[in-house]
Write an enzyme that holds these catalytic residues in place. Structure first.
Site, PDB file in Angstrom:
ATOM      1  CG  ASP A  74      -0.251  -8.482  -0.419  1.00 21.53           C
ATOM      2  OD1 ASP A  74      -1.037  -9.440  -0.476  1.00 21.53           O
ATOM      3  OD2 ASP A  74       0.384  -8.157   0.604  1.00 21.53           O
ATOM      4  CB  ALA A  95      -0.938  -0.008   1.204  1.00 26.70           C
TER       5      ALA A  95
HETATM    6  O1  PMV Z   1       1.169 -10.103   2.669  1.00 26.04           O
HETATM    7  P1  PMV Z   1       0.245 -11.075   3.322  1.00 26.04           P
HETATM    8  O2  PMV Z   1       0.648 -11.468   4.697  1.00 26.04           O
HETATM    9  O3  PMV Z   1      -1.181 -10.710   3.146  1.00 26.04           O
HETATM   10  O4  PMV Z   1       0.388 -12.462   2.529  1.00 26.04           O
HETATM   11  C1  PMV Z   1       0.260 -12.550   1.174  1.00 26.04           C
HETATM   12  C2  PMV Z   1      -0.385 -13.838   0.802  1.00 26.04           C
HETATM   13  C3  PMV Z   1       0.496 -15.067   0.647  1.00 26.04           C
HETATM   14  O5  PMV Z   1      -0.273 -15.930  -0.172  1.00 26.04           O
HETATM   15  C4  PMV Z   1       0.750 -15.727   1.970  1.00 26.04           C
HETATM   16  C5  PMV Z   1       1.825 -14.765  -0.027  1.00 26.04           C
HETATM   17  C6  PMV Z   1       1.725 -14.374  -1.480  1.00 26.04           C
HETATM   18  O6  PMV Z   1       2.766 -13.961  -2.036  1.00 26.04           O
HETATM   19  O7  PMV Z   1       0.666 -14.496  -2.091  1.00 26.04           O
END
Ligand code: PMV
Length: 318
Positions: free
Chosen positions: A148, A107
């Site tokens: 993300d 973010a």
């Molecule tokens: O950044 P977080 O803690 O929301 O984790 C991302 C999600 C995972 O699947 C665990 C890692 C990824 O790269 O997708």
């Protein structure tokens, strides 16, 4: 001067399995945001960056080559075709908890890229912003799936498969999530590494778990499009059981999840990397208060309530 914001995010279904090519669903959380402000500074001063909430203040010229925010600025400048290093002061703010599974790093980077694009008078297409942030995330996260940066850049719920174009979509009816922070910080890199280790030891079992999670993600998309919250709640619970089997849950998270379920949540699960960070509970609006109180009682350090619903445009385009 240019200002931009970017939301936090939650993963509704499919974390970890998404790293292994399975689909996942994520949504933005506008109740916590990162903000970037870019303004001209005195000639010859170069680029200075100040991120008070994470205690960082530095000049880009003196920063290490792998300083994460510096990497984002350099990538954005290269994309914008800015040759001469300009004189800029960049302020970053965020109330998204760090290492809490809410996408704080992505973010901050997204707000930064969007503010730089705005400063130089360029439109920040979500796919372009997402690609720049992904490039920077790779620098300090190893090989993230990209979920993300994608959901944060789009500012809308997405159906996501690693390496493919994300599919933004809207739920068929508003859905309410109570998000509770365990207060335990847990870097994603470590939980992703733990799952990798387990997968190396027990590949067939892990692959079967990932397939089961993929099935839940498919069903969850349908349930969301139909506004079938009872079914989505059951999917949250089933996904949580599979995340426990992947060793990324914890007694602290399970205490919160149990508390939410007992107070009438339709379903609850950890969200993000796990072993700490946040849990999400799907609730009917009239149960928000009761579930929030139960989560506080069970030890939640911070509670956010978010409503995911169709909007005529993403708040990013305001
Ligand atoms: O950044 P977080 O803690 O929301 O984790 C991302 C999600 C995972 O699947 C665990 C890692 C990824 O790269 O997708």
């Amino acid at each position: 001067m240019a200002t931009a914001t970017a939301p936090g995010k939650v993963i509704l279904v499919g974390e970890h399995a998404v790293v292994y090519g399975r689909p996942a669903i994520a949504a933005p959380v506008w109740q916590c945001v990162a903000t970037a402000v870019v303004q001209a500074s005195t000639p010859g001063s170069g680029i200075s960056i100040s991120a008070v909430d994470i205690g960082r203040r530095f000049s880009l010229q003196e920063a290490d080559a792998d300083e994460p925010l510096g990497v984002v600025v350099r990538l954005a400048m290269a994309h914008l075709g800015v040759q001469e290093p300009p004189d800029l002061h960049i302020e970053l703010y965020s109330d998204i908890p760090i290492a809490g599974g809410l996408g704080s790093g992505a973010a901050l980077s997204t707000a930064l890229v969007r503010a730089l694009f705005a400063y130089f008078g360029r439109i920040a297409e979500p796919a372009v912003v997402s690609a720049i942030v992904y490039e920077s995330e790779r620098f300090y996260h190893g090989a993230p799936s990209g979920i993300d940066n994608t959901v944060i850049a789009f500012g809308q719920p997405i159906w996501f498969i690693k390496g493919k174009a994300a599919e933004p979509f809207w739920p068929g009816a508003p859905l309410t999530l109570v998000i509770a922070d365990s207060g335990v910080r847990s870097p994603t890199k470590e939980t992703v590494g733990a799952v990798r280790h387990l997968w190396e030891q027990e590949t067939a079992r892990c692959e079967a778990i990932f397939d089961a999670i993929a099935g839940l993600a498919q069903e969850a998309r349908q349930a969301m499009e139909q506004g079938d919250w009872r079914r989505l709640g059951q999917i949250f619970d089933a996904n949580q059981t599979l995340l426990e089997a992947l060793s990324v849950s914890s007694p602290t998270l399970e205490r919160l999840i149990e508390g939410a379920r007992r107070a009438g949540a339709l379903g609850a699960k950890l969200s993000g990397g796990g072993r700490g960070g946040n849990i999400i509970a799907l609730v009917e609006p009239e149960r928000v208060e009761g579930v929030s109180a139960a989560l506080k009682e069970a030890g939640a350090q911070r509670i956010l309530v978010t409503r995911i619903e169709r909007r005529s445009h993403s708040p990013l385009l305001r």
